[in-house]
Write an enzyme that holds these catalytic residues in place. Structure first.
Site, PDB file in Angstrom:
ATOM      1  N   GLU A   2       0.796  -1.222   0.000  1.00 35.79           N
ATOM      2  CA  GLU A   2       0.000   0.000   0.000  1.00 35.79           C
ATOM      3  C   GLU A   2       0.830   1.275   0.000  1.00 35.79           C
ATOM      4  O   GLU A   2       0.539   2.220  -0.737  1.00 35.79           O
ATOM      5  CB  GLU A   2      -0.955   0.005   1.207  1.00 35.79           C
ATOM      6  N   HIS A   7     -11.087  -4.902   9.700  1.00 35.27           N
ATOM      7  CA  HIS A   7     -11.695  -4.730   8.376  1.00 35.27           C
ATOM      8  C   HIS A   7     -12.962  -3.878   8.423  1.00 35.27           C
ATOM      9  O   HIS A   7     -13.754  -3.924   7.493  1.00 35.27           O
ATOM     10  CB  HIS A   7     -12.071  -6.096   7.786  1.00 35.27           C
TER      11      HIS A   7
END
Ligand SMILES: Cc1ncc(C[n+]2csc(CCOP(=O)(O)OP(=O)(O)O)c2C)c(N)n1
Ligand SMILES: [Mg+2]
Lengths: 323, 325
Positions: B57, B126
């Site tokens: 990322e 998440h």
């Protein structure tokens, strides 16, 4: 030696397989929710690694049911966790991706790719500092080895001489992306070969995984330094229940299914006389009963109470070592 | 049109008209994106412009910055906002600073898209809502979309901008179907008044907007309380003008958001309204927000951790009763 081992492998791999097949059914019934990652097809890696490593801490990613079972965590507590019940290993707060049992040196699943790799290095460092030899088993996927955290951890483990076994389960995919589209090196063990001993094994053969891990463990205990194993494997299911896995050709899936790790174990064991059909039948029955019991236990377990929402956030105590 | 289709349309439209637009991220190419937002683009524009990245990322945003510096217009997808925490260096230290530090010499036409929020039992790593982290950083714009019309127009606008934009989506919106139309002169920096009302101004954004609309319709039907509902499209900057105008009329402000209450976006909105309109207010501002906990896996606890339309309704009702309605 091989007889008891074969029996143990068969029991754990069959348990893992049947447990996860049941997870899938319970997911479709709505008893399990969220992300459910199955390790069907990868049991030889998980079982061979945990059994071969023996004593020592385990750090792993979200695909960890079989690892937890192989470590000896009660299947009822794992299933109850997936059902979100208070009796689950993480009190229903973690779910499938977050099984933890520090009493059994199991530091669980992590839902952030590669995030647990430095944890394993730190844990290994601490164990060594405390004079313990066992070291740490750190499992991760092929996709995780493209992350900066992975390279940073490899360097630190090597630099600091930390007793960690890095075990990469290369199933060729990170969700829908094939390794050829995400990694410049297709042979993952080559990424670290200059930092530590690194080998590649057939991850569909539990004996091969086991032997490599035993070898690695010996090295770790003797030298207190890191070691790397790449196990080639394949997941027979999608990445999670949310993924159909249809970016892979039926031919490819078929090809790998013909090398089902449980079939390979059975064939070899029958041929070598390590297992008999009768033993297999008995284990199958035992496994069926255990899985059924885990589901009944979960169904009859209570939901967490509302007060659980704010419980476990902080422990709220101070050490009294520093005056 | 599905929310995800509207986003796809914006990307497709931009890529078709501007060769400099490229898309990059994990699984965005061959696989079509984990939430299928980039579906079809790989076939249409090829692997050079629809780039599958490794799981990296920080370097996804970092390379996108490099591309933008050289004149491409990258749209980076981070699979979820949770994983964007790994890209905080590139977003906060780099993307938000380079133009200013260079005395305005560097230009970063860059969009970083990511979904956030609670879906269903995905657990603590998440399920986060992290908009307030980005909205607190000068040097980037933060936009979000609550329906297909905004998704298309705001994303297209973000891609056209010469400045870096964090573009937030909500995981539960992707599969939702909304009416769609092309708008002339869409301005993402204007908040949208979705429903006029006279008693309470309720400010929200992303998925919570729909829960607010539901709660407000109950308030109107059952209790005769009329709410004005404002949907923020831009979270940095926030369109305070629209909020102030509404609050001057209703004299009451509530802000509804999914993130934990402390230091969330509603904290800023409430503070500003208190600073600017103190003497107009008939009630202290109300924040209806997430609890101060990581999101638990268990469904019952998960729903206790975030506002639901029922809880929004009850909280608005008891608060307005306590304050003269
Ligand atoms: C930092 C981060 N980025 C992205 C994701 C989303 N994600 C979850 S699993 C996964 C693929 C991981 O692949 P691999 O490491 O090969 O493990 P496998 O699932 O194949 O065992 C991705 C991209 C994540 N969880 N964390
Ligand atoms: Mg993989």
């Amino acid at each position: 030696m091989s007889q008891t081992l074969a029996e143990k492998f068969y029991y754990l791999m069959r348990l893992g397989r049947e447990f996860e097949i049941r997870c899938k059914e319970e997911y479709l019934k709505g008893n399990i929710s969220g992300f459910l990652h199955l390790a069907i097809g990868e049991e030889a890696v998980h079982v061979g690694a945990v059994v071969g490593f023996g004593k020592g801490d385990i750090f792993c990613p979200y695909r960890e049911h079989v690892l937890a079972l192989a470590r000896g965590i009660d299947p009822r507590l794992i299933m109850a966790e997936l059902f979100g019940k208070i009796t689950g290993v993480s009190k229903g707060k973690g779910g499938s991706m977050h099984l933890y049992e520090p009493k059994m040196d199991f530091y669980g699943g992590n839902a952030i790719v590669a995030a647990h790799i430095p944890h394993a290095v730190g844990a290994g460092y601490a164990r060594k500092l405390m004079g313990e030899k066992a070291g740490v088993l750190c499992i991760f996927g092929d996709g995780a080895t493209n992350n900066g955290t992975f390279f940073e951890s490899i360097n630190m483990a090597s630099l600091w001489e930390v007793p960690v076994l890095f075990l990469c389960e290369n199933n060729y995919y990170a969700i829908g992306t094939h390794i050829s589209r995400s990694s410049a090196l297709k042979e993952i063990y080559l990424k670290v070969r200059d930092y530590m001993p690194a080998v590649q094994v057939d991850g569909m053969d539990v004996f091969e995984v086991y032997e490599a891990v035993v070898e690695a463990k010996k090295y770790i205990e003797e030298y207190g330094k890191p070691y790397f194993i790449e196990a080639l494997t394949y997941r027979f299911e999608g990445h999670s229940m949310a993924d159909k896995g249809d970016y892979r050709s039926p031919r490819e899936i078929e090809m790998f299914k013909r090398r089902d790790p449980i079939d390979i174990l059975v064939r070899k064991s029958l041929k070598e006389g390590w297992l008999t059909e009768e033993q297999i039948r008995i284990i199958d029955q035992k496994v069926e009963a255990i899985v059924e019991e885990s589901v009944q236990f979960s169904l009859s377990s209570p939901e967490p109470s509302d007060e659980e929402l704010y419980r476990d956030l902080y422990c709220g105590v101070c050490s009294d070592v520093i005056p | 049109m599905l929310y995800r289709e509207a986003l796809n349309l914006a990307l497709d439209y931009a890529m078709e008209h501007d060769q400099r637009v490229v898309v990059l991220g994990e699984d965005v190419g061959f696989y079509g994106g984990n939430y299928k937002v980039t579906d079809g683009l790989y076939v249409k524009y090829g692997p050079k412009r629809v780039i599958d990245t490794p799981i990296a990322e920080n370097s996804i945003v970092g390379t996108a910055i490099g591309m933008a510096l050289m004149g491409l217009r990258p749209v980076a997808e981070i699979m979820t906002a949770n994983f964007s925490m790994l890209a905080m260096d590139q977003i906060v230290n780099q993307m938000a600073k380079l133009r200013y530090m260079s005395g305005g010499k560097l230009i970063l036409p860059l969009v970083v898209r990511m979904p956030q929020g609670v879906a269903k039992q995905l657990a603590a790593q998440h399920s986060q809502s992290l908009e307030h982290l980005y909205a607190s950083v000068p040097g980037i714009y933060v936009m979000c979309a609550s329906d297909s019309i905004t998704a298309f127009h705001a994303l297209l606008y973000a891609i056209k901008m010469d400045d870096p934009v964090i573009f937030l989506e909500h995981v539960l919106l992707y599969g939702m179907d909304f009416p769609f139309e092309y708008l002339e002169g869409f301005d993402p920096f204007r908040a949208r008044v979705l429903k006029e009302g006279k008693d309470i101004t309720v400010v929200s954004y992303l998925k919570m907007v729909h829960d607010v609309l539901q709660a407000c319709s109950w308030l109107e039907e059952k209790d005769g309380i009329s709410c004005e509902v404002i949907d923020l499209v831009s979270l940095r900057p926030i369109d305070f003008e629209t909020i102030y105008k509404s609050v001057k009329k209703t004299k009451r402000l509530a802000v509804v958001y999914e993130a934990p209450k402390t230091l969330g976006l509603g904290t800023e909105v409430s503070a500003r309204v208190a600073e600017e309109l103190f003497y107009f207010l008939d009630a202290p501002p109300l924040r209806i927000a997430g609890e101060e906990v990581p999101i638990p896996y268990n469904r019952k606890l998960e729903l206790l951790a975030i506002p639901t339309s029922e809880r929004i309704y009850h909280q608005l009702l008891s608060w307005s009763k306590n304050h003269g309605l």
